[in-house]
Design a protein around this motif. Structure first.
Motif, short mmCIF file in Angstrom:
data_model
loop_
_atom_site.label_atom_id
_atom_site.label_comp_id
_atom_site.label_asym_id
_atom_site.label_seq_id
_atom_site.Cartn_x
_atom_site.Cartn_y
_atom_site.Cartn_z
N ARG A 311 34.30 29.55 35.85
CA ARG A 311 33.60 28.26 35.81
C ARG A 311 32.10 28.46 35.62
O ARG A 311 31.45 27.70 34.89
CB ARG A 311 33.89 27.49 37.10
CG ARG A 311 33.58 26.01 36.99
CD ARG A 311 34.00 25.26 38.23
NE ARG A 311 33.75 23.83 38.07
CZ ARG A 311 33.81 22.97 39.07
NH1 ARG A 311 34.11 23.37 40.29
NH2 ARG A 311 33.57 21.69 38.86
N ILE A 312 31.55 29.49 36.25
CA ILE A 312 30.13 29.77 36.08
C ILE A 312 29.84 30.25 34.67
O ILE A 312 28.82 29.89 34.06
CB ILE A 312 29.68 30.79 37.14
CG1 ILE A 312 29.69 30.13 38.52
CG2 ILE A 312 28.30 31.34 36.83
CD1 ILE A 312 29.60 31.10 39.67
N ALA A 317 27.49 29.32 29.37
CA ALA A 317 27.67 29.16 27.92
C ALA A 317 27.17 27.80 27.46
O ALA A 317 26.52 27.66 26.42
CB ALA A 317 29.14 29.35 27.56
N ARG A 318 27.48 26.76 28.26
CA ARG A 318 27.05 25.42 27.90
C ARG A 318 25.52 25.31 27.92
O ARG A 318 24.91 24.71 27.01
CB ARG A 318 27.66 24.41 28.87
CG ARG A 318 27.26 22.97 28.62
CD ARG A 318 27.68 22.50 27.26
NE ARG A 318 27.32 21.11 27.02
CZ ARG A 318 27.37 20.52 25.85
NH1 ARG A 318 27.80 21.21 24.78
NH2 ARG A 318 27.04 19.26 25.70
N MET A 349 30.67 33.31 26.12
CA MET A 349 31.99 32.81 25.76
C MET A 349 33.02 33.93 25.75
O MET A 349 34.18 33.74 26.16
CB MET A 349 31.94 32.13 24.40
CG MET A 349 31.22 30.79 24.40
SD MET A 349 32.05 29.52 25.39
CE MET A 349 33.36 29.01 24.27
N ASP A 350 32.63 35.12 25.31
CA ASP A 350 33.55 36.26 25.39
C ASP A 350 33.88 36.60 26.84
O ASP A 350 35.04 36.88 27.18
CB ASP A 350 32.92 37.48 24.71
CG ASP A 350 32.83 37.33 23.20
OD1 ASP A 350 33.57 36.48 22.64
OD2 ASP A 350 32.01 38.04 22.57
N THR A 351 32.87 36.54 27.69
CA THR A 351 33.10 36.79 29.12
C THR A 351 34.00 35.74 29.72
O THR A 351 34.89 36.04 30.54
CB THR A 351 31.75 36.82 29.87
OG1 THR A 351 30.89 37.77 29.26
CG2 THR A 351 31.94 37.19 31.32
N LEU A 352 33.81 34.48 29.30
CA LEU A 352 34.67 33.39 29.77
C LEU A 352 36.12 33.62 29.36
O LEU A 352 37.05 33.42 30.16
CB LEU A 352 34.17 32.06 29.22
CG LEU A 352 35.05 30.83 29.46
CD1 LEU A 352 35.26 30.58 30.95
CD2 LEU A 352 34.45 29.59 28.78
N GLY A 353 36.33 34.03 28.11
CA GLY A 353 37.69 34.29 27.66
C GLY A 353 38.36 35.37 28.48
O GLY A 353 39.54 35.25 28.86
N ALA A 354 37.63 36.46 28.80
CA ALA A 354 38.20 37.53 29.62
C ALA A 354 38.51 37.04 31.04
O ALA A 354 39.53 37.40 31.63
CB ALA A 354 37.23 38.71 29.66
#
Length: 475
Positions: A311-312, A317-318, A349-354
């Motif tokens: 969530r962070i 990213a936003r 965004m890559d970190t969010l996907g992982a």
């Protein structure tokens, strides 16, 4: 009449009388000191030893010693069991009522600050058309973070790592809000200086406040893990004392059988049953508590940690996506080749996907997986819409790019809101799972400390009564 020689009287002896053997010892003078006893009460101790030695040589004496030994062993067993269980119950209480809520609040502080930063950049892009809902969301984020920091401070030592981070956040958060207000005021007047204030505020948030909030969360998570370990750790002394007590009870009953040919002694049998019940209760309750607390940690707390990170990441990213349009290429990466915020957006965004992949791995039921699946799909759509907004910006259509980012329909903002709402739903589910498992683990220890003390005390009384029944046969 003859006179004594030398003028003596008739009452005087004429010659000395030689004492007989009975008069050979001289009398002890009245002032002679009494003989001293050995220092340290050796005479008294010797007397006690003689009495104990004499008691051990008779069957009634041996029975008394056996009864006293059994009573002491049972009381020691009960005391160690009560202490061990009380310590683990207190640690489980801390998990449920202190450390886990503080860890959760620390994560909420981080998330609230990140959301406030993201919301401020969204409102800045809207300019004079900033909606009241956006301003209200920002105000709620700052208020929530401030309130949680106050709550955390009341449960934290000021000299601890958590206390230091709380003090730092309380000092620098007003500076951040002041920069945001300056950015808004200049933005409403159409001054480019507003963008500079917003970038300064973002730098303060990302380089100072959020790292401090992260350290606060890590410190509280470490305290939670320590309480988990303390609550799940197995007591060693209490079960060992129980095994010793049962072994001595078994020996006493076997000896009683060999001497009397009686199979059972009710008192000793009752003491054995009481000790066995306490031992089984301690082992069983601790096993159940450890299992439930393990479930709370592995199947819920780890999911909570991953979901909070996801969530962070979405919030970061936003914020980077918004700041890409605010800075308009004014801030570059260290090598000077790329837009700083665009590069950080792609990386985040890559970190969010992982993080979402890890969240799916930890989700162990459909209710936990469904919102994460929703977040994964929304993130894919977010990437697609972001590429469209970036293309419009490169073509010089700045207003079109802004609409694609913060517009009401078909914007990346819709995707972000979907991701954020889905992760919030998943977090709520995992929090319920954690609370249920942790409370079940704590409940497994309820009443055990008092029950162990009472049962072993009753066993000690029963053992003494059983021995006294044998002693009565010698009277």
């Amino acid at each position: 009449m003859a006179h004594p020689p030398y003028g003596g009287t008739a009452h005087q002896a004429a010659a000395p009388v030689h004492p007989g053997p009975e008069h050979m010892l001289e009398p002890v003078p009245a002032y002679a000191p009494a003989q001293r006893r050995p220092a340290g009460g050796g005479g008294a101790l010797a007397g006690v030893r003689r009495r104990m030695s004499g008691a051990a040589t008779t069957e009634p004496g041996r029975l008394r010693i056996t009864g006293a030994l059994l009573a002491v062993l049972l009381v020691v067993f009960g005391a160690t069991a009560a202490v061990a269980v009380s310590e683990r119950a207190a640690a489980a209480d801390d998990v449920v009522g202190r450390s886990q809520p503080l860890s959760r609040d620390a994560a909420s502080v981080y998330r609230s600050l990140a959301d406030a930063n993201t919301t401020a950049s969204t409102g800045f892009l809207a300019g004079a058309e900033e909606s009241p809902a956006v301003r209200e969301r920002y105000a709620q984020d700052i208020s929530r973070a401030s309130r949680l920091l106050v709550t955390a401070a009341t449960h934290t030592d000021a000299s601890s790592e958590s206390g230091r981070q709380i003090a730092h956040l309380n000092e620098y958060l007003p500076r951040y809000t002041g920069l945001i207000e300056s950015a808004r005021a200049n933005n409403r007047l159409g001054r480019p200086l507003g963008g500079a204030y917003l970038r300064y505020a973002d730098a303060l948030m990302t380089e100072d406040l959020l790292p401090a909030a992260r350290r606060l969360h890590l410190a509280e998570s470490a305290r939670l893990e320590a309480d988990h370990e303390a609550a799940r750790s197995w007591p060693l002394v209490a079960p060992a004392a129980g095994v010793v007590a049962l072994a001595v009870l078994g020996w006493a009953q076997r000896r009683n059988y060999r001497l009397t040919n009686r199979v059972f002694n009710r008192g000793l049998l009752g003491a054995t049953v009481a000790a066995a019940l306490v031992l089984l209760w301690v082992v069983g309750a601790q096993a159940l508590a450890s299992s439930r607390l393990h479930d709370a940690d592995v199947h819920a707390q780890r999911s909570l940690d991953v979901l909070n990170d996801a969530r962070i990441d979405a919030l970061r990213a936003r914020a980077n996506e918004n700041l890409t349009l605010v800075a308009r290429g004014a801030v570059l990466t260290d090598d000077g080749k790329d837009d700083k915020y665009a590069a950080e957006y792609a990386q985040t965004m890559d970190t969010l996907g992982a993080a979402l992949e890890r969240a799916l791995h930890h989700a162990d039921d459909e209710e936990g997986r469904r919102p994460v699946d929703t977040a994964v799909r929304a993130m894919g759509e977010w990437r697609t819409r972001h590429d469209g907004a970036a293309g419009a910006d490169r073509e010089g259509d700045y207003e079109g790019a802004v609409r694609k980012v913060i517009g009401r329909e078909g914007s990346t903002n819709e995707c972000f809101d979907t991701v954020d709402a889905a992760l919030a739903e998943a977090l709520a589910h995992e929090q319920r799972e954690f609370t249920a498992a942790a409370v079940a683990g704590r409940s497994a220890l309820d009443g055990l400390a008092a029950g162990a003390a009472l049962l072993t005390l009753a066993g000690a009384v029963a053992a003494i009564l059983g021995v006294n029944r044998r002693l009565a046969e010698y009277r």
